[in-house]
Design a protein around this motif. Sequence first.
Motif, mmCIF file in Angstrom:
data_model
loop_
_atom_site.group_PDB
_atom_site.id
_atom_site.type_symbol
_atom_site.label_atom_id
_atom_site.label_comp_id
_atom_site.label_asym_id
_atom_site.label_seq_id
_atom_site.Cartn_x
_atom_site.Cartn_y
_atom_site.Cartn_z
ATOM 1 N N PHE A 443 60.056 -31.036 -12.978
ATOM 2 C CA PHE A 443 61.158 -31.342 -13.937
ATOM 3 C C PHE A 443 61.285 -32.952 -14.270
ATOM 4 O O PHE A 443 61.599 -33.155 -15.318
ATOM 5 C CB PHE A 443 62.428 -30.971 -13.399
ATOM 6 N N GLU A 444 61.075 -33.951 -13.062
ATOM 7 C CA GLU A 444 61.004 -35.378 -13.451
ATOM 8 C C GLU A 444 59.911 -35.560 -14.426
ATOM 9 O O GLU A 444 60.184 -36.248 -15.216
ATOM 10 C CB GLU A 444 60.875 -35.803 -12.103
ATOM 11 N N TRP A 445 58.855 -34.935 -14.409
ATOM 12 C CA TRP A 445 57.803 -35.264 -15.204
ATOM 13 C C TRP A 445 58.115 -34.856 -16.934
ATOM 14 O O TRP A 445 57.873 -35.762 -17.618
ATOM 15 C CB TRP A 445 56.495 -34.565 -14.689
ATOM 16 N N ALA A 446 58.587 -33.669 -16.946
ATOM 17 C CA ALA A 446 59.005 -32.923 -18.342
ATOM 18 C C ALA A 446 60.020 -33.987 -18.929
ATOM 19 O O ALA A 446 60.080 -34.154 -20.065
ATOM 20 C CB ALA A 446 59.239 -31.751 -18.222
ATOM 21 N N VAL A 447 61.053 -34.328 -18.200
ATOM 22 C CA VAL A 447 62.134 -34.962 -18.838
ATOM 23 C C VAL A 447 61.835 -36.424 -19.258
ATOM 24 O O VAL A 447 62.770 -37.037 -20.173
ATOM 25 C CB VAL A 447 63.372 -34.897 -17.606
ATOM 26 N N ARG A 448 61.005 -36.944 -18.735
ATOM 27 C CA ARG A 448 60.447 -38.105 -18.910
ATOM 28 C C ARG A 448 59.655 -38.242 -20.355
ATOM 29 O O ARG A 448 59.306 -39.420 -20.803
ATOM 30 C CB ARG A 448 59.560 -38.961 -17.992
ATOM 31 N N VAL A 449 59.400 -37.258 -20.847
ATOM 32 C CA VAL A 449 58.640 -36.862 -22.273
ATOM 33 C C VAL A 449 57.454 -37.498 -21.875
ATOM 34 O O VAL A 449 56.870 -38.422 -22.680
ATOM 35 C CB VAL A 449 59.357 -37.313 -23.287
ATOM 36 N N PRO A 450 56.426 -37.113 -21.057
ATOM 37 C CA PRO A 450 55.070 -37.514 -21.116
ATOM 38 C C PRO A 450 54.200 -37.428 -22.266
ATOM 39 O O PRO A 450 54.650 -36.680 -23.066
ATOM 40 C CB PRO A 450 54.399 -36.842 -19.837
ATOM 41 N N ASP A 451 52.962 -37.785 -22.135
ATOM 42 C CA ASP A 451 52.090 -37.831 -23.366
ATOM 43 C C ASP A 451 52.046 -36.361 -23.867
ATOM 44 O O ASP A 451 51.855 -36.025 -25.172
ATOM 45 C CB ASP A 451 50.875 -38.435 -23.207
ATOM 46 N N VAL A 452 51.718 -35.129 -22.710
ATOM 47 C CA VAL A 452 51.623 -34.040 -23.400
ATOM 48 C C VAL A 452 52.537 -33.485 -24.023
ATOM 49 O O VAL A 452 52.452 -32.692 -25.006
ATOM 50 C CB VAL A 452 51.360 -33.109 -21.964
ATOM 51 N N VAL A 453 53.848 -33.819 -23.573
ATOM 52 C CA VAL A 453 55.207 -33.466 -24.432
ATOM 53 C C VAL A 453 55.469 -34.108 -25.731
ATOM 54 O O VAL A 453 55.455 -33.430 -26.792
ATOM 55 C CB VAL A 453 56.336 -33.453 -23.525
ATOM 56 N N ASN A 512 44.952 -33.251 -25.149
ATOM 57 C CA ASN A 512 43.549 -32.819 -24.313
ATOM 58 C C ASN A 512 43.313 -33.885 -23.295
ATOM 59 O O ASN A 512 43.166 -33.481 -22.249
ATOM 60 C CB ASN A 512 42.356 -32.736 -25.051
ATOM 61 N N GLY A 513 43.543 -35.032 -23.563
ATOM 62 C CA GLY A 513 43.340 -36.002 -22.573
ATOM 63 C C GLY A 513 44.244 -36.374 -21.625
ATOM 64 O O GLY A 513 44.112 -36.505 -20.367
ATOM 65 N N ALA A 514 45.565 -36.126 -21.836
ATOM 66 C CA ALA A 514 46.661 -36.126 -21.085
ATOM 67 C C ALA A 514 46.407 -34.870 -19.913
ATOM 68 O O ALA A 514 46.724 -35.082 -18.802
ATOM 69 C CB ALA A 514 47.856 -36.126 -21.565
ATOM 70 N N ARG A 515 46.085 -33.650 -20.440
ATOM 71 C CA ARG A 515 45.999 -32.454 -19.499
ATOM 72 C C ARG A 515 45.069 -33.063 -18.338
ATOM 73 O O ARG A 515 45.200 -32.354 -17.501
ATOM 74 C CB ARG A 515 45.579 -31.285 -20.480
ATOM 75 N N MET A 516 43.797 -33.345 -18.984
ATOM 76 C CA MET A 516 42.788 -33.871 -17.791
ATOM 77 C C MET A 516 43.226 -35.116 -17.014
ATOM 78 O O MET A 516 42.838 -35.086 -15.933
ATOM 79 C CB MET A 516 41.651 -33.898 -18.475
ATOM 80 N N ASN A 531 50.650 -24.555 -23.909
ATOM 81 C CA ASN A 531 50.702 -23.119 -24.587
ATOM 82 C C ASN A 531 51.916 -23.260 -25.774
ATOM 83 O O ASN A 531 51.942 -22.555 -26.692
ATOM 84 C CB ASN A 531 51.214 -22.068 -23.405
ATOM 85 N N LEU A 532 53.058 -23.994 -25.324
ATOM 86 C CA LEU A 532 54.158 -24.188 -26.377
ATOM 87 C C LEU A 532 53.593 -24.952 -27.607
ATOM 88 O O LEU A 532 53.758 -24.408 -28.785
ATOM 89 C CB LEU A 532 55.292 -25.093 -25.699
ATOM 90 N N ALA A 533 52.664 -25.780 -27.514
ATOM 91 C CA ALA A 533 52.013 -26.368 -28.597
ATOM 92 C C ALA A 533 51.094 -25.468 -29.219
ATOM 93 O O ALA A 533 50.994 -25.422 -30.615
ATOM 94 C CB ALA A 533 51.194 -27.724 -28.117
ATOM 95 N N ARG A 534 50.431 -24.593 -28.693
ATOM 96 C CA ARG A 534 49.708 -23.678 -29.300
ATOM 97 C C ARG A 534 50.220 -22.841 -30.227
ATOM 98 O O ARG A 534 49.943 -22.232 -31.312
ATOM 99 C CB ARG A 534 48.894 -22.748 -28.283
ATOM 100 N N THR A 535 51.660 -22.381 -29.684
ATOM 101 C CA THR A 535 52.487 -21.492 -30.549
ATOM 102 C C THR A 535 52.806 -21.980 -32.033
ATOM 103 O O THR A 535 52.884 -21.360 -33.171
ATOM 104 C CB THR A 535 53.975 -21.008 -29.983
ATOM 105 N N MET A 536 52.925 -23.424 -31.905
ATOM 106 C CA MET A 536 53.114 -24.019 -33.174
ATOM 107 C C MET A 536 52.049 -23.763 -34.356
ATOM 108 O O MET A 536 52.344 -23.839 -35.566
ATOM 109 C CB MET A 536 53.325 -25.524 -33.069
ATOM 110 N N GLU A 537 50.964 -23.650 -33.981
ATOM 111 C CA GLU A 537 49.644 -23.510 -34.695
ATOM 112 C C GLU A 537 50.049 -21.907 -35.538
ATOM 113 O O GLU A 537 49.514 -22.046 -36.698
ATOM 114 C CB GLU A 537 48.450 -23.363 -33.993
#
Length: 567
Positions: A443-453, A512-516, A531-537
């Motif tokens: 949650f702390e990671w996600a709420v900071r809007v990291p590069d993946v987000v 891709n870079g951030a996930r690795m 997965n959420l980004a995939r749905t946008m496609e």
Amino acid sequence: MAPSKAATSPPATGSQQETGDTAVAASSSAAAFEPCVWNDFFVTYTPPRSEEWMRERADDLKEGIRQMVEAAAGEAMSAAGTLTLVDTLERLGIDHHFSQEIDMALARVHSEELEHGGSSNIHIVSLRFRLLRQHGLWVSADAFDRFKDETGGFSASLAADPRGLLSLYNAAHLAAPCEEALDEAIAFSREHLEAMKGELGSPLAEQVSRALEIPLPRFPKRLETMRYIAEYEEEDEAHKGSMILELARLDFNLVRSLHLKELKDLSLWWRHTYNTMKLSYARDRLVENYFWTCGVFHEAKYSRARMMFAKAVGLLSTMDDTYDVHATLEDCCKLNEAIQRWDESAVAVLPEYLHVFYITLLASFREFEDCLEEKEKYRMSYATKVIKSVSEYFLEEAKWSREKYAPSFKEHLQVSVMSSVFPTMAVVLLLGAGDDVATEEAFEWAVRVPDVVSAGAEITRYLNDIAAYKAGKNKGDAASSVECYAREHGVAGEDAVAAIAGLAERAWRRINGARMGAARAVLPAAQLVVNLARTMEVMYLGGRDAYTSGADLKDLVAALFLEPVPV
């Protein structure tokens, strides 16, 4: 989630009339969204009964397949065989039953060099590259250098290997920033795949066509499984009686049965909620919303998370439409004030037509909290924080629209990326997930809007604005990223669309870079965000907005939830 601004203005609705003069300014730009294409179909639909024998048989099959994956993890299988097995399990949608064994098997493959036969096989090298990168493990793009000729380009001999070309094409779409060498791999493989499309047999022809629309690493897993179950049997006669295929069919039907139950429950909830709120200007898109949700997480263990996510997205969509297409600036300011206060007493500041919506929003989040265990209730503070935050961004866009303000491209992006709702959904999707995914660190990671987000949010914004540009601009709409780019760079609209599409591609590379580079503790959460980004496609494929125009998604929804898979 923001609507494509293509709809025409409707006559004043009852809710508009109730607010008197306050609605006059907004009504000229209000969008007349198409009605729901499903009505109450999933409320009354009765799916075939799920037999208990299916569950028992599936459990028996899992044990046999687990032994196969354990053998792959323990060096009893070649690297090529291990990679093929993992790819099959993932595309058939049953990998989550063997996640620990798969992680061990891929760790072994990652630590070893491919045996000579595999190292000279473009399909196997590409498969290794793709699977390891998708699991957050770094693999150098140098792996493809062995397939280049003395000029530095890819060998012409690869053109005779369509399966290898398809694998290369899919693998190269996991390029990280500054990996220009993989641009060449994409261009080379795409050129040859396009040229041979009419000559390929089934099922390779369908797989190539699908990948050329949306590369496999960007295609929602559940949709790939829906297609691949039939294709796997077609690929090889030996697969017809395999226990892997049997489990895939059983698992798909069992999970679909759960999805249909959830869809019925959600449809009943939404029908009551939508009719009670009486906000006829808002999109009625529960089925499309749930289809979207299943693209993020389809597995049975995510049932609670799906229910919370789908309800939250429905309410966020209503909030978005209120700010975007209906409320006056004064109403928008009052709605934001109430949301920041997050207390039922704040309903007094709102115009009457928003009272029920606001009370419903707060009540729904209390229900979410009631569904959480005591040790999980801390999650609600993160969820309400991002709801309050997105309301501020909605308000900023409303000011631009009502005041005819033309922001710079950079200024537009700073606001519109956040108002895309993607960063909000990246937190909300964790709300009902299990402790193996939804940790406090996640949650702390996600709420900071990291590069993946942030990259996923950029993709959402860019694809949405391309769809809005192609659909046509409405009077009163705020400028889109396409328009801001065109004005700032002095280019035509179509050139701006091409440039924005290029920025979306760059955002995928950041994902891709951030996930690795993600810490192992937050990697499961990061995978859900991907997965959420995939749905946008899928939602914005070909410049459409399938959430706003539900008819564009009707065939896919029917295929996913209604077409039988024989067992």
